[in-house]
Design a protein around this motif. Structure first.
Motif, PDB file in Angstrom:
ATOM      1  N   ASP A 168       0.833  -1.199   0.000  1.00  0.00           N
ATOM      2  CA  ASP A 168       0.000   0.000   0.000  1.00  0.00           C
ATOM      3  C   ASP A 168       0.871   1.253   0.000  1.00  0.00           C
ATOM      4  O   ASP A 168       0.625   2.205  -0.754  1.00  0.00           O
ATOM      5  CB  ASP A 168      -0.904  -0.033   1.231  1.00  0.00           C
ATOM      6  CG  ASP A 168      -2.053   0.938   1.125  1.00  0.00           C
ATOM      7  OD1 ASP A 168      -2.533   1.157   0.009  1.00  0.00           O
ATOM      8  OD2 ASP A 168      -2.468   1.487   2.169  1.00  0.00           O
ATOM      9  N   TYR A 169       1.898   1.255   0.841  1.00  0.00           N
ATOM     10  CA  TYR A 169       2.808   2.408   0.901  1.00  0.00           C
ATOM     11  C   TYR A 169       3.553   2.570  -0.422  1.00  0.00           C
ATOM     12  O   TYR A 169       3.727   3.693  -0.917  1.00  0.00           O
ATOM     13  CB  TYR A 169       3.799   2.206   2.043  1.00  0.00           C
ATOM     14  CG  TYR A 169       4.847   3.291   2.135  1.00  0.00           C
ATOM     15  CD1 TYR A 169       4.546   4.527   2.712  1.00  0.00           C
ATOM     16  CD2 TYR A 169       6.134   3.085   1.632  1.00  0.00           C
ATOM     17  CE1 TYR A 169       5.501   5.532   2.781  1.00  0.00           C
ATOM     18  CE2 TYR A 169       7.090   4.079   1.694  1.00  0.00           C
ATOM     19  CZ  TYR A 169       6.770   5.295   2.276  1.00  0.00           C
ATOM     20  OH  TYR A 169       7.730   6.295   2.342  1.00  0.00           O
ATOM     21  N   SER A 170       3.989   1.446  -1.017  1.00  0.00           N
ATOM     22  CA  SER A 170       4.725   1.505  -2.284  1.00  0.00           C
ATOM     23  C   SER A 170       3.855   2.067  -3.398  1.00  0.00           C
ATOM     24  O   SER A 170       4.300   2.907  -4.187  1.00  0.00           O
ATOM     25  CB  SER A 170       5.219   0.099  -2.657  1.00  0.00           C
ATOM     26  OG  SER A 170       5.857   0.111  -3.910  1.00  0.00           O
ATOM     27  N   VAL A 171       2.608   1.608  -3.482  1.00  0.00           N
ATOM     28  CA  VAL A 171       1.692   2.098  -4.518  1.00  0.00           C
ATOM     29  C   VAL A 171       1.402   3.578  -4.317  1.00  0.00           C
ATOM     30  O   VAL A 171       1.378   4.368  -5.270  1.00  0.00           O
ATOM     31  CB  VAL A 171       0.385   1.275  -4.507  1.00  0.00           C
ATOM     32  CG1 VAL A 171      -0.669   1.921  -5.402  1.00  0.00           C
ATOM     33  CG2 VAL A 171       0.653  -0.155  -4.966  1.00  0.00           C
TER      34      VAL A 171
ATOM     35  N   GLU B 107      -2.452   8.438  -8.677  1.00  0.00           N
ATOM     36  CA  GLU B 107      -3.873   8.132  -8.851  1.00  0.00           C
ATOM     37  C   GLU B 107      -4.161   6.642  -8.704  1.00  0.00           C
ATOM     38  O   GLU B 107      -5.127   6.136  -9.250  1.00  0.00           O
ATOM     39  CB  GLU B 107      -4.341   8.621 -10.223  1.00  0.00           C
ATOM     40  CG  GLU B 107      -4.214  10.132 -10.384  1.00  0.00           C
ATOM     41  CD  GLU B 107      -4.728  10.606 -11.742  1.00  0.00           C
ATOM     42  OE1 GLU B 107      -5.141   9.739 -12.542  1.00  0.00           O
ATOM     43  OE2 GLU B 107      -4.734  11.819 -11.979  1.00  0.00           O
ATOM     44  N   GLY B 108      -3.336   5.943  -7.962  1.00  0.00           N
ATOM     45  CA  GLY B 108      -3.560   4.505  -7.772  1.00  0.00           C
ATOM     46  C   GLY B 108      -4.426   4.221  -6.568  1.00  0.00           C
ATOM     47  O   GLY B 108      -4.127   3.310  -5.779  1.00  0.00           O
ATOM     48  N   TRP B 109      -5.513   4.984  -6.434  1.00  0.00           N
ATOM     49  CA  TRP B 109      -6.338   4.840  -5.229  1.00  0.00           C
ATOM     50  C   TRP B 109      -7.051   3.494  -5.162  1.00  0.00           C
ATOM     51  O   TRP B 109      -7.302   2.977  -4.080  1.00  0.00           O
ATOM     52  CB  TRP B 109      -7.350   5.980  -5.154  1.00  0.00           C
ATOM     53  CG  TRP B 109      -8.305   6.052  -6.310  1.00  0.00           C
ATOM     54  CD1 TRP B 109      -8.123   6.711  -7.489  1.00  0.00           C
ATOM     55  CD2 TRP B 109      -9.585   5.427  -6.383  1.00  0.00           C
ATOM     56  NE1 TRP B 109      -9.211   6.535  -8.308  1.00  0.00           N
ATOM     57  CE2 TRP B 109     -10.137   5.754  -7.644  1.00  0.00           C
ATOM     58  CE3 TRP B 109     -10.335   4.635  -5.508  1.00  0.00           C
ATOM     59  CZ2 TRP B 109     -11.383   5.298  -8.062  1.00  0.00           C
ATOM     60  CZ3 TRP B 109     -11.574   4.182  -5.915  1.00  0.00           C
ATOM     61  CH2 TRP B 109     -12.082   4.516  -7.188  1.00  0.00           C
ATOM     62  N   LYS B 110      -7.368   2.918  -6.333  1.00  0.00           N
ATOM     63  CA  LYS B 110      -8.036   1.615  -6.322  1.00  0.00           C
ATOM     64  C   LYS B 110      -7.105   0.537  -5.755  1.00  0.00           C
ATOM     65  O   LYS B 110      -7.515  -0.279  -4.927  1.00  0.00           O
ATOM     66  CB  LYS B 110      -8.480   1.236  -7.727  1.00  0.00           C
ATOM     67  CG  LYS B 110      -9.627   2.076  -8.259  1.00  0.00           C
ATOM     68  CD  LYS B 110     -10.067   1.585  -9.632  1.00  0.00           C
ATOM     69  CE  LYS B 110     -11.234   2.427 -10.161  1.00  0.00           C
ATOM     70  NZ  LYS B 110     -11.677   1.971 -11.509  1.00  0.00           N
TER      71      LYS B 110
END
Length: 219
Positions: free
Chosen positions: A40-43, A49-52
Motif C-alpha cells: 500500500d505504501y509503495s503504490v 492516482e492509484g487509489w483503487k
C-alpha cells in the motif's frame, strides 16, 4: 489386584488439540498484513492516482488483521479450556463451534450429537471438492510424464494432486468423527480422536492453502 482400570475420558483427545497451527496462522496473517501495508505504501508513493490499488491493499491488510485477531482469540480460548480441570467443559466448548446458538447450552454429549449433521455436511463437501481437484491433476501429471514431458508441468500437476488428496484425507477424518457419534456414545472417544486429527492436520492444510493464495497474489 481385583480392581478395574479407570475409564479414560472420551474428551481426552481434545486436550491434545495442537495450538501450534493456530500460532503459525497468527504469524502468517501478521506477515500478510505487513506485506499488504508495505505494498500500500509503495503504490501510494509511486502512483498519484492509484487509489483503487491502495484500497485493495488496505482491504487485504484489514482482512489479515481480522483473521489474526480471530486466530489469537481461538488459540487463547483453546489454551484456557485445555488447562481447565473439567473435561466436560472442554467438550462443550469445542462442540459449540459447530452448534447453532440455541444449542450452545446442551450437555457436551448431546451437543456433539446435535452437531453431527453439520459435521457430516462439511466433511462430504470437503471430500467432494478436494477429490475432484486431486484426481484430474494426478491424471494430468501421469499423462504428461508418460508423454515424456519432463519439464515443470507434470511436477506441478502431481504436487497439486497430492496436496488436494491430503485435503480429502483431512475431511475424511471429520466424516469418520461424525460417523462414530451415536446416541449410545459407545464410540465417543474414537470420534474425538478423529476430530483431533481433523483439527491438527486440517489447520496445517489451511496454512498451505493460505500460503499458495498469497504467492499467487504477489506473483
Amino acid at each position: 489386584m481385583g480392581g478395574t482400570e479407570p475409564t479414560a475420558s472420551p474428551w481426552e483427545p481434545l486436550r491434545r488439540l495442537s495450538r501450534w497451527p493456530l500460532i503459525l496462522m497468527q504469524v502468517f496473517l501478521g506477515i500478510c498484513a505487513l506485506v499488504f501495508l508495505a505494498l500500500d505504501y509503495s503504490v501510494a508513493a509511486e502512483y498519484d492516482e492509484g487509489w483503487k490499488a491502495i484500497l485493495i491493499c488496505l482491504l487485504f491488510a484489514s482482512l489479515a488483521a481480522f483473521g489474526l485477531r480471530k486466530a489469537y482469540r481461538l488459540e487463547r480460548e483453546l489454551a484456557k479450556r485445555q488447562a481447565a480441570p473439567a473435561d466436560e467443559e472442554l467438550g462443550s466448548a469445542i462442540a459449540g463451534i459447530w452448534n447453532r446458538p440455541d444449542q450452545r447450552d446442551l450437555p457436551p454429549r448431546e451437543a456433539w450429537l446435535a452437531a453431527r449433521p453439520r459435521l457430516r455436511l462439511v466433511a462430504v463437501a470437503g471430500l467432494i471438492i478436494f477429490l475432484c481437484a486431486s484426481i484430474p491433476n494426478l491424471m494430468d501429471g501421469i499423462d504428461e510424464y508418460r508423454k515424456h514431458l519432463y519439464g515443470q508441468p507434470w511436477k506441478r500437476s502431481i504436487a497439486l494432486g497430492c496436496f488436494a488428496l491430503y485435503g480429502a484425507w483431512v475431511f475424511l477424518e471429520l466424516y469418520r468423527c461424525a460417523a462414530k457419534l451415536t446416541p449410545d456414545n459407545v464410540r465417543l472417544g474414537e470420534a474425538m480422536e478423529h476430530y483431533r486429527r481433523f483439527h491438527n492436520y486440517g489447520a496445517i492444510f489451511a496454512i498451505g492453502i493460505a500460503w499458495a493464495m498469497l504467492c499467487s497474489i504477489l506473483m
